[in-house]
Design an enzyme around this catalytic site. Structure first.
Site, PDB file in Angstrom:
ATOM      1  N   HIS A  62       0.634  -0.868   0.285  1.00 33.21           N
ATOM      2  CA  HIS A  62       0.244   0.155  -0.331  1.00 33.21           C
ATOM      3  C   HIS A  62       0.868   1.490   0.345  1.00 33.21           C
ATOM      4  O   HIS A  62       1.434   1.884   1.063  1.00 33.21           O
ATOM      5  CB  HIS A  62      -0.644   0.227   1.294  1.00 33.21           C
ATOM      6  CG  HIS A  62      -1.820   0.466   1.368  1.00 33.21           C
ATOM      7  ND1 HIS A  62      -3.039   1.043   2.019  1.00 33.21           N
ATOM      8  CD2 HIS A  62      -1.817   2.607   0.809  1.00 33.21           C
ATOM      9  CE1 HIS A  62      -4.044   2.309   1.541  1.00 33.21           C
ATOM     10  NE2 HIS A  62      -3.314   2.465   0.329  1.00 33.21           N
ATOM     11  N   ASP A 325       0.974   2.670   3.720  1.00 35.11           N
ATOM     12  CA  ASP A 325       0.020   3.680   3.321  1.00 35.11           C
ATOM     13  C   ASP A 325       0.737   5.464   3.531  1.00 35.11           C
ATOM     14  O   ASP A 325       0.433   6.007   3.128  1.00 35.11           O
ATOM     15  CB  ASP A 325      -0.976   4.020   4.715  1.00 35.11           C
ATOM     16  CG  ASP A 325      -2.091   4.977   3.698  1.00 35.11           C
ATOM     17  OD1 ASP A 325      -2.134   5.116   2.565  1.00 35.11           O
ATOM     18  OD2 ASP A 325      -3.309   5.214   4.095  1.00 35.11           O
TER      19      ASP A 325
END
Length: 445
Positions: A62, A325
């Site tokens: 991610h 992320d």
């Protein structure tokens, strides 16, 4: 390329349950041998790595690399370079680029940019819907054919239950996961941080944990109905952990990830408080000013009980992977009022050290920590990495687990500087990263 023998390190290969002092021989870009007393072939480079951890190259499922469209914040090349500095040899790029990665040509562009850069493998994730507008399904088959390893509308939840059911059914056909940004949009609307006492004290509108949990429950039911593989992105709430645990017990195909900022920080960071992790002393994690926009992300930093639930789920296996992320933003998006600031922080170059803080705190065993950063995420997306098995690509990271260093985002390889950990003292440093036996990162000695 000369053979390379890494001699005498602590070799941790979670994919095989291997953890002992050993040698690793790399030849022709592959793992040739792992064990005690491995001989060096003629002409080999021999490197003494006693006291270091030798592990498979890390895998991040991610990241946001911003190319095409926002190359001032990050590119595939700079993001891959930052990945190598953090010990990552494979990363998966989310599709919220400009234009959106929602077609075969866009996926192919990212693959080519990754090969051209050469620092780490970059696997595109295709969009669920055209333009990420949540209306019409993107051409999944064409994107998978071009190299996409998953689909997601990350950054935006899939509000339509019908569309989510449809994408799960198609994803099952292609045997890829749907990476789910779980947030009920009407519950989250207008919120800037976690709904709780801190938000009340600061006068900010909150986003309840239920906004995440409600959507997780819906999509777990849809995954159960369709038999598809649901991957829950950036878990932030204790209720989400509970829902995933219960779904697993029913046989639902679900994997999950958590980020270092969600298992290190709480909503108190928005008020300028210190980290919650016991491994950080006050001098390691200095206080910051309230309303620091580097503490603003989606999903938001939540309560201490949520943080503890995430740490427990990483330990017991309910959460399979640690994912950064990594979300680069420039000062024009972050140096504004808290409510107006963009969500997200960078994380590729701090992830490993923050994970090792959990190890020092006694919350996570070291082999489990390495597994959550390597073979765990590789399994989530079906990637053939995260292993030191003989014959596997020689993606290897060397780590000094005790080296202390001060976080200075100005020295990062990323193009952006939006880290909530600036000036923190972290422990655990990537010394070298090898991609198929080729040195792609060496830290300053």
């Amino acid at each position: 390329m000369r053979p390379l023998l890494l001699r005498g390190g602590r070799v941790i290969d979670p994919s095989r349950g291997y953890d002992q002092t050993a040698d690793v021989l790399i030849d022709d870009g592959k793992i040739a041998a792992v064990g005690a007393g491995v001989g060096a072939p003629d002409g080999a480079e021999v490197r003494d790595v006693a006291g270091r951890i030798v592990a498979p190259g890390l895998v991040d499922v991610h990241v946001h690399l911003r190319e095409p469209g926002n190359e001032d914040e990050e590119t595939v090349a700079t993001g891959a370079r930052a990945a190598a500095a953090g010990g990552f040899t494979a990363v998966c790029a989310m599709p919220n680029t400009d234009p959106v990665t929602d077609n075969q040509a866009a996926v192919g562009f990212i693959v080519r940019q990754s090969v051209r850069a050469g620092f780490a493998r970059v696997y595109p994730i295709g969009a669920v819907s055209v333009g990420q507008r949540g209306e019409r399904l993107a051409e999944m088959g064409e994107m998978v054919g071009a190299g996409a390893v998953a689909v997601s509308d990350d950054g935006r939840p899939v509000a339509s239950g019908h569309l989510m059911r449809t994408v799960l059914e198609y994803a099952r056909t292609f045997d890829i996961p749907v990476a789910d940004h779980c947030e009920e949009p009407t519950l989250a609307a207008g919120g800037a941080m976690h709904e709780g006492l801190v938000a009340t004290r600061l006068g900010l509108k909150g986003i309840p944990a239920a906004a995440e949990v409600v959507m997780v429950q819906r999509d777990l039911l849809l995954a159960e109905m369709t038999g598809a593989h649901l991957h829950v992105a950036h878990v932030s709430a204790a209720g989400t952990v509970r829902a995933i645990r219960e779904a697993r017990a029913r046989g639902v195909r679900v994997t999950a990830e958590a980020t270092p900022h969600h298992f290190t920080l709480t909503d108190e960071a928005v008020a300028g408080a210190l980290a919650s992790v016991p491994a950080f002393r006050q001098e390691d994690a200095p206080p910051v000013e309230p309303y620091d926009t580097h503490a603003k992300m989606s999903p938001p930093l939540r309560s201490e009980s949520d943080r503890q639930a995430i740490v427990g789920a990483l330990s017991d296996g309910v959460i399979d992977a640690i994912a950064t992320d990594h979300a680069p933003h420039g000062p024009l998006e972050k140096d504004v009022e808290f409510e107006r600031a963009a969500n997200g922080v960078i994380g590729l170059e701090t992830s490993l050290a923050l994970t090792l803080a959990l190890v020092r705190a006694g919350d996570l065993a070291l082999p489990r920590a390495v597994e959550r950063l390597s073979s765990g995420p590789a399994r989530c997306f079906g990637l053939p990495y995260g292993t030191l098995a003989t014959g596997a690509p020689a993606d290897v990271v060397l780590v000094d687990p005790d080296r202390a260093w001060k976080v200075d985002p100005q020295r990062f390889h990323s193009r952006s500087r939006n880290s909530p950990f600036a000036t923190w003292t972290l422990r655990g440093r990537v010394i070298r990263t090898y991609l198929e036996g080729r040195l792609v990162h060496r830290s300053e000695e």
